[in-house]
Scaffold this active site. Sequence first.
Site, PDB file in Angstrom:
ATOM      1  N   ASN A 143       0.409  -6.820   3.648  1.00 51.03           N
ATOM      2  CA  ASN A 143       1.120  -6.238   2.511  1.00 51.03           C
ATOM      3  C   ASN A 143       2.583  -6.688   2.533  1.00 51.03           C
ATOM      4  OD1 ASN A 143       2.572  -4.480   0.864  1.00 51.03           O
ATOM      5  ND2 ASN A 143       1.212  -2.746   1.281  1.00 51.03           N
ATOM      6  N   ASP A 151       1.174   1.931   9.732  1.00 49.35           N
ATOM      7  CA  ASP A 151      -0.003   2.511   9.107  1.00 49.35           C
ATOM      8  C   ASP A 151       0.455   3.732   8.321  1.00 49.35           C
ATOM      9  OD1 ASP A 151      -2.877   1.902   9.038  1.00 49.35           O
ATOM     10  OD2 ASP A 151      -3.058   4.020   9.552  1.00 49.35           O
ATOM     11  N   SER A 152      -0.021   3.825   7.086  1.00 48.57           N
ATOM     12  CA  SER A 152       0.469   4.915   6.241  1.00 48.57           C
ATOM     13  C   SER A 152      -0.670   5.482   5.415  1.00 48.57           C
ATOM     14  CB  SER A 152       1.589   4.405   5.331  1.00 48.57           C
ATOM     15  OG  SER A 152       1.250   3.175   4.750  1.00 48.57           O
ATOM     16  N   GLY A 158       0.138   1.066  -4.986  1.00 45.09           N
ATOM     17  CA  GLY A 158      -0.752   2.067  -4.408  1.00 45.09           C
ATOM     18  C   GLY A 158      -0.726   3.397  -5.152  1.00 45.09           C
ATOM     19  N   LYS A 181      13.341   4.721  -4.210  1.00 41.39           N
ATOM     20  CA  LYS A 181      12.161   5.084  -3.414  1.00 41.39           C
ATOM     21  C   LYS A 181      12.455   4.939  -1.914  1.00 41.39           C
ATOM     22  CE  LYS A 181       7.510   3.814  -2.213  1.00 41.39           C
ATOM     23  NZ  LYS A 181       6.409   2.877  -2.333  1.00 41.39           N
ATOM     24  N   HIS A 237       8.583   7.930   2.954  1.00 38.48           N
ATOM     25  CA  HIS A 237       8.039   8.014   4.305  1.00 38.48           C
ATOM     26  C   HIS A 237       8.341   6.745   5.090  1.00 38.48           C
ATOM     27  CE1 HIS A 237       5.452   6.073   1.489  1.00 38.48           C
ATOM     28  NE2 HIS A 237       4.519   5.745   2.355  1.00 38.48           N
TER      29      HIS A 237
HETATM   30  P1  ITT Z   1      -1.774  -3.429   6.168  1.00 37.02           P
HETATM   31  O1  ITT Z   1      -2.790  -2.508   6.792  1.00 37.02           O
HETATM   32  O2  ITT Z   1      -2.186  -4.869   6.127  1.00 37.02           O
HETATM   33  O3  ITT Z   1      -0.388  -3.269   6.745  1.00 37.02           O
HETATM   34  P2  ITT Z   1      -2.269  -1.865   3.751  1.00 37.02           P
HETATM   35  O4  ITT Z   1      -1.606  -1.933   2.397  1.00 37.02           O
HETATM   36  O5  ITT Z   1      -3.760  -1.963   3.824  1.00 37.02           O
HETATM   37  O6  ITT Z   1      -1.578  -3.022   4.607  1.00 37.02           O
HETATM   38  P3  ITT Z   1      -2.436   0.678   5.178  1.00 37.02           P
HETATM   39  O7  ITT Z   1      -3.683   0.247   5.874  1.00 37.02           O
HETATM   40  O8  ITT Z   1      -1.328   1.291   5.983  1.00 37.02           O
HETATM   41  O9  ITT Z   1      -1.732  -0.574   4.431  1.00 37.02           O
HETATM   42  O10 ITT Z   1      -2.850   1.607   3.978  1.00 37.02           O
HETATM   43  C1  ITT Z   1      -1.941   2.394   3.352  1.00 37.02           C
HETATM   44  C2  ITT Z   1      -2.557   3.012   2.110  1.00 37.02           C
HETATM   45  O11 ITT Z   1      -1.652   4.000   1.637  1.00 37.02           O
HETATM   46  C3  ITT Z   1      -2.750   2.006   0.972  1.00 37.02           C
HETATM   47  O12 ITT Z   1      -3.766   2.463   0.090  1.00 37.02           O
HETATM   48  C4  ITT Z   1      -1.410   2.072   0.270  1.00 37.02           C
HETATM   49  O13 ITT Z   1      -1.494   1.702  -1.105  1.00 37.02           O
HETATM   50  C5  ITT Z   1      -1.062   3.549   0.430  1.00 37.02           C
HETATM   51  N1  ITT Z   1       0.381   3.673   0.557  1.00 37.02           N
HETATM   52  C6  ITT Z   1       1.118   3.520   1.676  1.00 37.02           C
HETATM   53  N2  ITT Z   1       2.422   3.596   1.420  1.00 37.02           N
HETATM   54  C7  ITT Z   1       2.515   3.785   0.092  1.00 37.02           C
HETATM   55  C8  ITT Z   1       3.593   3.917  -0.791  1.00 37.02           C
HETATM   56  O14 ITT Z   1       4.846   3.820  -0.374  1.00 37.02           O
HETATM   57  N3  ITT Z   1       3.328   4.085  -2.087  1.00 37.02           N
HETATM   58  C9  ITT Z   1       2.075   4.161  -2.532  1.00 37.02           C
HETATM   59  N4  ITT Z   1       0.981   4.036  -1.783  1.00 37.02           N
HETATM   60  C10 ITT Z   1       1.203   3.837  -0.471  1.00 37.02           C
END
Ligand code: ITT
Length: 187
Positions: free
Chosen positions: A8, A61-62, A148, A168, A173
């Site tokens: 990402n 991870d979020s 997202g 933002k 977070h």
């Molecule tokens: P990597 O694992 O490759 O780092 P990823 O985008 O798949 O990238 P995660 O596995 O951490 O990231 O998934 C995080 C989910 O939470 C994903 O669906 C994101 O769209 C959402 N998310 C995380 N931070 C966000 C934000 O700031 N705004 C909106 N959605 C967010």
Amino acid sequence: MLRFVTGNEGKVREAQDFLDEAVQQFEYDYPEIQSTDLGAIAAHGAREAYREVDAPVVVEDSGLFVDALDGFPGPYSAYVEDTLGIERVWNAVEPEDDHTGRFRSLIAYCDGTDLNAPTVHEGTPPVAIFEGRVEGAIVPPRGEGGFGYDPIFEVDGRTFAEMTAAEKNELSHRGRALDAFAAWYEP
Ligand code: ITT
């Protein structure tokens, strides 16, 4: 140079705003563990990535935790976004439900050494963990910005998708986790 292991590029851009050192995206599709503990998922990822690149790495991870859905989608946020989509997460919240929720971000740093950080995930090698959270309301989708779940997450009357990237970052977070990491990290 610090390698941010992620698919990402938005995460890397945000990280660069918080750190003086150059941050480079490193795409390595490490096997992700299944856990309800975001810190454990990020720590495992950082360990795997460190073994691959043999240099300091950061993994994040979020997820979005919706109180009315007992924390769902939480650690499964990326999978749920890809499958159900964010509109159906919003639709799962009943009008009479509590609309509170939060984003959580866990940053994991590993450089192969013993780390003197406030929170360390023990293991070989150890991993430093930094957390950021933001409380908000789950609302019908609004706004064109961000990515997202941003359109369904509202703070102080605006969704994250209605804010500029800088606005933002101030609240988010990930911004808070990056702040904590940047305060500790010395290249
Ligand atoms: P990597 O694992 O490759 O780092 P990823 O985008 O798949 O990238 P995660 O596995 O951490 O990231 O998934 C995080 C989910 O939470 C994903 O669906 C994101 O769209 C959402 N998310 C995380 N931070 C966000 C934000 O700031 N705004 C909106 N959605 C967010």
